[in-house]
Design an enzyme around this catalytic site. Structure first.
Site, mmCIF file in Angstrom:
data_model
loop_
_atom_site.group_PDB
_atom_site.id
_atom_site.type_symbol
_atom_site.label_atom_id
_atom_site.label_comp_id
_atom_site.label_asym_id
_atom_site.label_seq_id
_atom_site.Cartn_x
_atom_site.Cartn_y
_atom_site.Cartn_z
ATOM 1 N N GLY A 166 85.836 38.849 -18.139
ATOM 2 C CA GLY A 166 85.795 39.266 -19.540
ATOM 3 C C GLY A 166 86.427 40.623 -19.798
ATOM 4 O O GLY A 166 86.247 41.202 -20.863
ATOM 5 N N SER B 39 89.181 36.565 -16.174
ATOM 6 C CA SER B 39 90.314 36.815 -17.060
ATOM 7 C C SER B 39 91.532 35.923 -16.774
ATOM 8 O O SER B 39 92.677 36.378 -16.823
ATOM 9 C CB SER B 39 90.705 38.297 -17.026
ATOM 10 O OG SER B 39 89.636 39.100 -17.509
ATOM 11 N N GLU C 268 84.638 34.950 -8.171
ATOM 12 C CA GLU C 268 84.775 35.667 -9.440
ATOM 13 C C GLU C 268 84.459 37.145 -9.249
ATOM 14 O O GLU C 268 83.276 37.531 -9.264
ATOM 15 C CB GLU C 268 83.810 35.092 -10.478
ATOM 16 C CG GLU C 268 84.057 33.645 -10.825
ATOM 17 C CD GLU C 268 83.591 33.340 -12.249
ATOM 18 O OE1 GLU C 268 84.434 32.896 -13.042
ATOM 19 O OE2 GLU C 268 82.423 33.590 -12.576
ATOM 20 N N LYS D 50 79.895 29.819 -21.975
ATOM 21 C CA LYS D 50 78.836 30.835 -22.078
ATOM 22 C C LYS D 50 78.035 30.617 -23.367
ATOM 23 O O LYS D 50 77.859 29.485 -23.772
ATOM 24 C CB LYS D 50 79.442 32.236 -21.977
ATOM 25 C CG LYS D 50 80.354 32.363 -20.752
ATOM 26 C CD LYS D 50 80.766 33.762 -20.448
ATOM 27 C CE LYS D 50 81.658 33.752 -19.208
ATOM 28 N NZ LYS D 50 82.067 35.083 -18.789
ATOM 29 N N HIS E 36 76.145 32.274 -11.465
ATOM 30 C CA HIS E 36 77.147 33.068 -12.191
ATOM 31 C C HIS E 36 76.694 34.535 -12.202
ATOM 32 O O HIS E 36 75.491 34.817 -12.305
ATOM 33 C CB HIS E 36 77.301 32.543 -13.624
ATOM 34 C CG HIS E 36 78.486 33.151 -14.313
ATOM 35 N ND1 HIS E 36 78.453 34.415 -14.857
ATOM 36 C CD2 HIS E 36 79.738 32.694 -14.513
ATOM 37 C CE1 HIS E 36 79.648 34.701 -15.366
ATOM 38 N NE2 HIS E 36 80.443 33.669 -15.171
ATOM 39 N N ASN F 84 83.991 27.579 -18.990
ATOM 40 C CA ASN F 84 82.617 28.058 -19.111
ATOM 41 C C ASN F 84 82.482 28.738 -20.472
ATOM 42 O O ASN F 84 82.961 29.852 -20.656
ATOM 43 C CB ASN F 84 82.340 29.045 -17.959
ATOM 44 C CG ASN F 84 81.005 29.752 -18.109
ATOM 45 O OD1 ASN F 84 80.158 29.336 -18.895
ATOM 46 N ND2 ASN F 84 80.818 30.825 -17.351
ATOM 47 N N GLU G 92 76.691 36.696 -14.403
ATOM 48 C CA GLU G 92 75.897 37.094 -15.580
ATOM 49 C C GLU G 92 74.433 36.691 -15.414
ATOM 50 O O GLU G 92 73.539 37.391 -15.886
ATOM 51 C CB GLU G 92 76.520 36.488 -16.852
ATOM 52 C CG GLU G 92 77.805 37.222 -17.219
ATOM 53 C CD GLU G 92 78.816 36.395 -17.983
ATOM 54 O OE1 GLU G 92 78.470 35.333 -18.519
ATOM 55 O OE2 GLU G 92 79.998 36.814 -18.033
HETATM 56 P P1 PGA Z 1 86.497 35.239 -18.293
HETATM 57 O O1 PGA Z 1 85.125 34.663 -17.660
HETATM 58 O O2 PGA Z 1 87.541 34.171 -18.096
HETATM 59 O O3 PGA Z 1 86.168 35.472 -19.748
HETATM 60 O O4 PGA Z 1 86.833 36.481 -17.563
HETATM 61 C C1 PGA Z 1 85.126 33.972 -16.444
HETATM 62 C C2 PGA Z 1 83.730 33.580 -16.062
HETATM 63 O O5 PGA Z 1 82.795 34.362 -16.269
HETATM 64 O O6 PGA Z 1 83.503 32.471 -15.539
#
Ligand code: PGA
Length: 264
Positions: free
Chosen positions: A183, A223, A177, A17, A105, A15, A107
């Protein structure tokens, strides 16, 4: 790695983003295509989820070179067309041969106020156009500390999967998640991630039957790196990963797609 029950082939999804212009995206996919070998694609399915502006370029590249990487989107709107300035419809994505669409997601839920009702509509729109939703669910740190992780996650499943038939479930992927792990460099321990993924599967068995529960892939996200993918994948109910930061670099993402196995 032992075969998973129900032959669930792990799915490793990158992903990206709001990163990578279409030119950067092409360069990353070219490197990925060069790094990954047939044996890697046998071990795991791989998808990349560029920004909307890069979808067409990546699609052209994957098609032209017959690269067995699935094309994914990060979001979609639920109407097929109309006066919705700035939105992208499922018809447009399906025309680009998009296979997987991330919905819900955290976010999107946090920064863009997406409710479970909206997530449900998006998920149904993806299914209607024969693409495969990757439905994201997960708890905040406060919720984890309050001991309501499963209540939150299973409540999201209940709300987001309204009106989804058992047949349609065959194309669905769920990504667990934990929001506090996204992140942050703070991964859930394999045991904690497994506990929630297992609870998701138990919920699926109760609501959709054993067949759906055994067949549905449940990814972990938050992560994930080349260093922790193998231990996460060693858990019975984790069927791949939704990877953010570590998917931006082709070499790191290729290592994750190899599930921690050394490159041949
Ligand atoms: P990350 O993001 O691997 O940077 O923690 C995962 C995600 O948001 O799908």
């Amino acid at each position: 790695m032992p075969a998973r029950p129900g032959e669930r082939k792990p799915l490793i999804s990158g992903n990206w983003k709001m990163h990578h212009t279409h030119l950067d995206a092409i360069a990353v996919v070219q490197k990925l295509a060069y790094s990954l070998l047939p044996a890697d694609y046998e071990r795991a399915e791989v998808s990349v989820h560029p920004a909307f502006t890069a979808l067409r370029s990546v699609q052209t590249l994957l098609d032209a070179d017959d690269v067995p990487i699935a094309l994914g989107a990060q979001d979609v709107f639920y109407e097929d067309s109309g006066a919705f300035t700035g939105e992208v419809s499922p018809v447009m994505l399906a025309k680009l041969n998009v296979s997987y669409v991330i919905v819900g997601h955290s976010e999107r839920r946090q920064h863009f106020g997406e409710s479970d009702e909206v997530v449900n509509k998006k998920l149904l729109a993806v299914l209607r156009h024969k693409m495969r939703p990757i439905l994201c669910v997960g708890e905040t740190l406060d919720e984890r500390e309050a001991g309501v992780t499963e209540t939150k996650v299973l409540g999201q499943l209940e709300a987001d999967l309204q009106g989804v038939s058992p047949e349609a479930m065959a194309s669905l992927v769920i990504a667990y998640e934990p929001i506090w792990a996204i992140g942050t460099g703070r991964t859930a321990s394999p045991a904690d991630a497994e506990a929630v993924c297992k609870a998701v599967r138990t919920w699926l068995a109760e609501h959709y039957g054993a067949g759906v529960a055994t067949g549905t892939r449940v990814q972990y996200g938050g992560s994930v790196t080349p260093d922790n993918i193998a231990e996460l994948m060693a858990e019975d109910d984790i069927d791949g990963a939704l990877v953010g930061g570590a998917s931006l670099d082709a070499e790191r993402f290729a290592q994750i797609a190899r599930l921690g196995q050394p490159a041949k």
